[in-house]
Design an enzyme around this catalytic site. Structure first.
Site, PDB file in Angstrom:
ATOM      1  N   GLU A 287       0.981  -1.156  -0.041  1.00  0.00           N
ATOM      2  CA  GLU A 287      -0.268  -0.011   0.101  1.00  0.00           C
ATOM      3  C   GLU A 287       0.895   1.290  -0.058  1.00  0.00           C
ATOM      4  OE1 GLU A 287      -4.273  -0.466   1.890  1.00  0.00           O
ATOM      5  OE2 GLU A 287      -3.247   0.888   3.159  1.00  0.00           O
ATOM      6  N   HIS A 308       7.133 -26.943  -1.052  1.00  0.00           N
ATOM      7  CA  HIS A 308       6.444 -27.883  -1.815  1.00  0.00           C
ATOM      8  C   HIS A 308       5.568 -27.334  -2.620  1.00  0.00           C
ATOM      9  CE1 HIS A 308       8.380 -30.910   0.454  1.00  0.00           C
ATOM     10  NE2 HIS A 308       8.549 -29.939   1.475  1.00  0.00           N
ATOM     11  N   LYS A 422     -14.088   0.691  -3.908  1.00  0.00           N
ATOM     12  CA  LYS A 422     -15.070   0.964  -3.091  1.00  0.00           C
ATOM     13  C   LYS A 422     -16.155   1.650  -3.513  1.00  0.00           C
ATOM     14  CE  LYS A 422     -12.054   1.849   1.278  1.00  0.00           C
ATOM     15  NZ  LYS A 422     -11.692   2.837   2.087  1.00  0.00           N
TER      16      LYS A 422
HETATM   17  O1  PA5 Z   1      -3.478   1.602   5.931  1.00  0.00           O
HETATM   18  C1  PA5 Z   1      -4.425   1.929   5.690  1.00  0.00           C
HETATM   19  O2  PA5 Z   1      -4.766   3.448   5.778  1.00  0.00           O
HETATM   20  C2  PA5 Z   1      -5.534   1.320   5.304  1.00  0.00           C
HETATM   21  O3  PA5 Z   1      -5.186  -0.115   5.345  1.00  0.00           O
HETATM   22  C3  PA5 Z   1      -6.632   1.279   6.529  1.00  0.00           C
HETATM   23  O4  PA5 Z   1      -6.037   0.922   7.753  1.00  0.00           O
HETATM   24  C4  PA5 Z   1      -7.843   0.575   6.238  1.00  0.00           C
HETATM   25  O5  PA5 Z   1      -8.358   0.882   5.146  1.00  0.00           O
HETATM   26  C5  PA5 Z   1      -8.850   0.509   7.116  1.00  0.00           C
HETATM   27  O6  PA5 Z   1      -9.334   1.851   7.201  1.00  0.00           O
HETATM   28  P1  PA5 Z   1      -9.997   2.520   8.605  1.00  0.00           P
HETATM   29  O7  PA5 Z   1      -9.197   2.396   9.847  1.00  0.00           O
HETATM   30  O8  PA5 Z   1     -10.289   4.129   8.271  1.00  0.00           O
HETATM   31  O9  PA5 Z   1     -11.475   1.505   8.645  1.00  0.00           O
END
Ligand code: PA5
Length: 448
Positions: A287, A308, A422
């Site tokens: 990310e 494996h 989303k």
């Molecule tokens: O690293 C990040 O910012 C994301 O992975 C969020 O943690 C994830 O999308 C969850 O978001 P939120 O805490 O707003 O529900």
């Protein structure tokens, strides 16, 4: 003692001059983090977090944790992505692989809200039916669909079982200080809350209540976790000599390998408890770095199991891979391979050897085979799996990721690409405001 980097398995693949040149850039990248001059500089709260967590915050976490532990057989921790993976990684790495809840003082920690599988949630509700339940709901934005759906179900379950007044003693919310639906709901319902600081993104939030509260409820020592992290913070700050800064070194090596065509990094472990650490690491790097059509693709394997399954590809598939192995030096359980009079499996040559030694030789043999096959190998050496080294390791990866993202030239602290699915999901589900897009998508789907 610190965790160490062993680069013997990388040396045949890189030249010293490129290391020197990129190390200078890594020093600058580290400086940009501390001086807040780089991209995404509004999200650098994690940088000094381990040493900045106050005694008051730790005591509050421990106090709420004690309360939840006393009143629960199981604690449901609801969250996704950065609001889930850090706690899951630490708990899975450090708790025993098998626990009989009848002899355990610790409540069972059950994660939910990290996907939308109906069967999982249905089975969860029937599993907790006769148990004493509490819930920690975690969402920084407070609007993420997966945890919000799971929380609706668990909230309703708790309220039905205990009544509204008791429910508010059993639900803890971790969210933004002021904004978002979860903050509003928590205030309205009177839940105990913890704050996710504005300047800490989800995947960098392990050392906030997001990671610390579930880890503490699981019966682990958050003070030692933080101590490990702050020692790594110290040894990678601007006062630390660059040759001692293993976060910078790791960032440099992986970027050189990337520039040399190694587009995929495989994080490998030889301890199944580290499976979720790999999942957390995949999120952290995936990310953070997968932007502007650039970035190393983070993959994971659990060895020796995956030798494996994935071993063949790693040995002889496209030469676009490098491997980073987490090697754990000491195991606390002691078990040797038993002798067998029949020796039908012809393994008597192993009799009397520690299983850990067999595992270690599997690791060394694999490393040599992969290096010979053209797969560079970085080894992260950890003395043992405990809170202290887990704290070091998590901070090590966070800092490396910040430096590495800057070397790559992207903003490691945002995630604009996550919004695309989303938007489509909301449009397809008929969320108000998404009607036109919804019709367009349905037409496209019909022709698929
Ligand atoms: O690293 C990040 O910012 C994301 O992975 C969020 O943690 C994830 O999308 C969850 O978001 P939120 O805490 O707003 O529900």
């Amino acid at each position: 003692m610190n965790i160490r980097l062993n680069l013997s398995g990388v040396k045949p693949f890189i030249d010293e001059n490129s290391v020197k040149a990129l190390t200078d850039s890594a020093v600058e990248a580290n400086r940009s983090l501390y001086e807040k001059t780089g991209k995404g500089n509004g999200f650098l709260g994690w940088l000094t977090l381990p040493s900045a967590v106050s005694e008051l915050e730790i005591s509050e976490i421990e106090q709420i944790s004690k309360d939840l532990r006393e009143k629960s057989d199981a604690v449901i921790v609801i969250g996704i992505g950065g609001s889930y993976l850090g706690a899951k990684a630490v708990i899975e790495s450090l708790k025993p692989s098998f626990t009989d809840s009848r002899d355990s003082e610790d409540p069972e920690i059950i994660f939910a809200g990290h996907h939308l599988d109906e069967d999982y949630l249905y089975e969860l509700l029937s599993y907790i039916k006769d148990k004493r339940i509490s819930c920690i709901v975690i969402s920084k934005s407070g609007t993420t669909t997966e945890p919000a759906v799971a929380f609706r179900l668990v909230k309703q379950f708790i309220e039905k079982k205990y009544g509204k007044a008791e429910a508010k003693e059993r639900i803890v919310a971790i969210t933004d200080e002021k904004r978002g639906a979860l903050r509003k709901m928590a205030e309205q319902e009177g839940y105990k809350t913890f704050v996710i600081p504005d300047d800490v993104g989800g995947r960098f939030s392990v050392f906030t209540p997001v990671g610390l509260l579930p880890v503490s409820v699981a019966g682990l020592d958050v003070r030692t976790l933080l101590k490990g992290a702050s020692d790594m913070e110290k040894s990678s700050n601007l006062d630390a000599p660059v040759e001692k800064n293993i976060c910078a070194t790791y960032a440099v090596i992986r970027n050189i390998l990337y520039q040399n065509g190694k587009k995929i990094e495989i994080l490998a472990n030889y301890n199944p408890k580290l499976h979720y650490l790999t999942e957390w690491w995949k999120q952290l790097f995936g990310e953070s770095e997968g932007k502007e059509y650039k970035g190393i693709f983070p993959a994971g394997v659990d060895f020796t199991s995956d030798l494996h399954s994935m071993g063949q590809y790693i040995q002889e598939g496209e030469r676009i891979l490098f491997e980073t192995v987490i090697g754990v030096e000491r195991q606390y359980g002691e078990l040797t391979v038993p002798e067998d009079d029949e020796n039908l499996d012809q393994l008597d040559f192993l009799a009397g050897k520690r299983i850990g030694e067999v595992n270690r030789m599997a690791e060394l043999g694999t490393m040599l085979a992969h290096v010979d096959g053209g797969v560079p190998n970085i080894r992260i050496e950890i003395p043992e799996l405990n809170e202290y080294y887990m704290g070091q390791l998590i901070y090590f990866f966070e800092k490396s990721c910040g430096i590495s993202g800057y070397l790559l030239g992207i903003n490691p602290f945002d995630q604009p690409g996550v919004e695309a699915y989303k938007k489509n999901m909301f449009a397809l589900l008929g969320k108000p405001g998404f009607e036109i897009e919804g019709e367009k998508l349905k037409t496209r789907i019909a022709s698929f």
